[in-house]
Scaffold this motif. Sequence first.
Motif, mmCIF file in Angstrom:
data_model
loop_
_atom_site.group_PDB
_atom_site.id
_atom_site.type_symbol
_atom_site.label_atom_id
_atom_site.label_comp_id
_atom_site.label_asym_id
_atom_site.label_seq_id
_atom_site.Cartn_x
_atom_site.Cartn_y
_atom_site.Cartn_z
ATOM 1 N N SER A 103 0.455 -1.512 -0.046
ATOM 2 C CA SER A 103 -0.045 0.102 0.004
ATOM 3 C C SER A 103 1.456 1.321 0.243
ATOM 4 O O SER A 103 0.691 2.300 -0.308
ATOM 5 C CB SER A 103 -0.952 -0.448 1.546
ATOM 6 N N LEU A 104 2.031 1.056 0.139
ATOM 7 C CA LEU A 104 3.423 2.283 -0.025
ATOM 8 C C LEU A 104 3.299 2.963 -0.810
ATOM 9 O O LEU A 104 2.915 4.631 -0.707
ATOM 10 C CB LEU A 104 4.359 2.160 0.971
ATOM 11 N N PRO A 105 3.031 2.527 -2.437
ATOM 12 C CA PRO A 105 3.253 3.118 -3.206
ATOM 13 C C PRO A 105 2.038 4.075 -3.641
ATOM 14 O O PRO A 105 2.521 5.376 -4.214
ATOM 15 C CB PRO A 105 3.553 2.015 -4.645
ATOM 16 N N HIS A 106 0.837 2.784 -3.330
ATOM 17 C CA HIS A 106 -0.374 4.081 -3.488
ATOM 18 C C HIS A 106 -0.083 5.199 -2.829
ATOM 19 O O HIS A 106 -1.178 6.361 -3.579
ATOM 20 C CB HIS A 106 -1.694 3.263 -3.572
ATOM 21 N N ALA A 107 -0.315 5.135 -2.006
ATOM 22 C CA ALA A 107 0.089 6.017 -0.402
ATOM 23 C C ALA A 107 0.763 7.403 -1.136
ATOM 24 O O ALA A 107 0.367 8.299 -0.640
ATOM 25 C CB ALA A 107 -0.423 6.145 0.427
ATOM 26 N N SER A 108 1.794 7.675 -1.253
ATOM 27 C CA SER A 108 2.443 8.216 -1.443
ATOM 28 C C SER A 108 2.376 8.976 -3.154
ATOM 29 O O SER A 108 2.402 9.864 -3.380
ATOM 30 C CB SER A 108 4.400 6.774 -2.035
ATOM 31 N N LEU A 109 1.602 8.302 -4.127
ATOM 32 C CA LEU A 109 1.491 8.715 -5.275
ATOM 33 C C LEU A 109 0.762 9.260 -5.119
ATOM 34 O O LEU A 109 0.253 10.634 -5.561
ATOM 35 C CB LEU A 109 0.769 7.499 -6.108
ATOM 36 N N TYR A 110 -0.527 9.570 -4.370
ATOM 37 C CA TYR A 110 -1.191 10.106 -3.895
ATOM 38 C C TYR A 110 -1.272 11.049 -2.830
ATOM 39 O O TYR A 110 -1.726 12.089 -3.576
ATOM 40 C CB TYR A 110 -2.123 9.720 -2.509
ATOM 41 N N VAL A 111 -0.177 11.104 -2.037
ATOM 42 C CA VAL A 111 0.705 12.593 -1.694
ATOM 43 C C VAL A 111 0.742 13.143 -2.344
ATOM 44 O O VAL A 111 0.883 14.785 -2.370
ATOM 45 C CB VAL A 111 1.332 12.513 -0.377
ATOM 46 N N LEU A 112 2.073 13.070 -3.248
ATOM 47 C CA LEU A 112 2.999 13.267 -4.239
ATOM 48 C C LEU A 112 2.198 14.683 -5.581
ATOM 49 O O LEU A 112 3.075 15.316 -5.582
ATOM 50 C CB LEU A 112 3.477 13.000 -4.899
#
Length: 70
Positions: free
Chosen positions: A17-26
């Motif tokens: 889930s880390l890549p999805h959450a980081s793309l949301y924030v970026l």
Amino acid sequence: MWFEILPSMGIVFACMSLPHASLYVLNQLFHGNHFRRSLDTTELAKQYLRDERLTGDAYKLSGLEAIPDA
């Protein structure tokens, strides 16, 4: 016991889930929205909005015949 799998399942879940959450924030930081695109800037979105304006339905195929003659 069955609960011994919980720590490793939590690690796998966090890593997936880390890549999805980081793309949301970026995307929020760099583009100002939560998505990678905006409906008013991309070429595909311009065609989408054009078709919606001309035919009333963005999903109905339209070509030159849909543009009214002057």
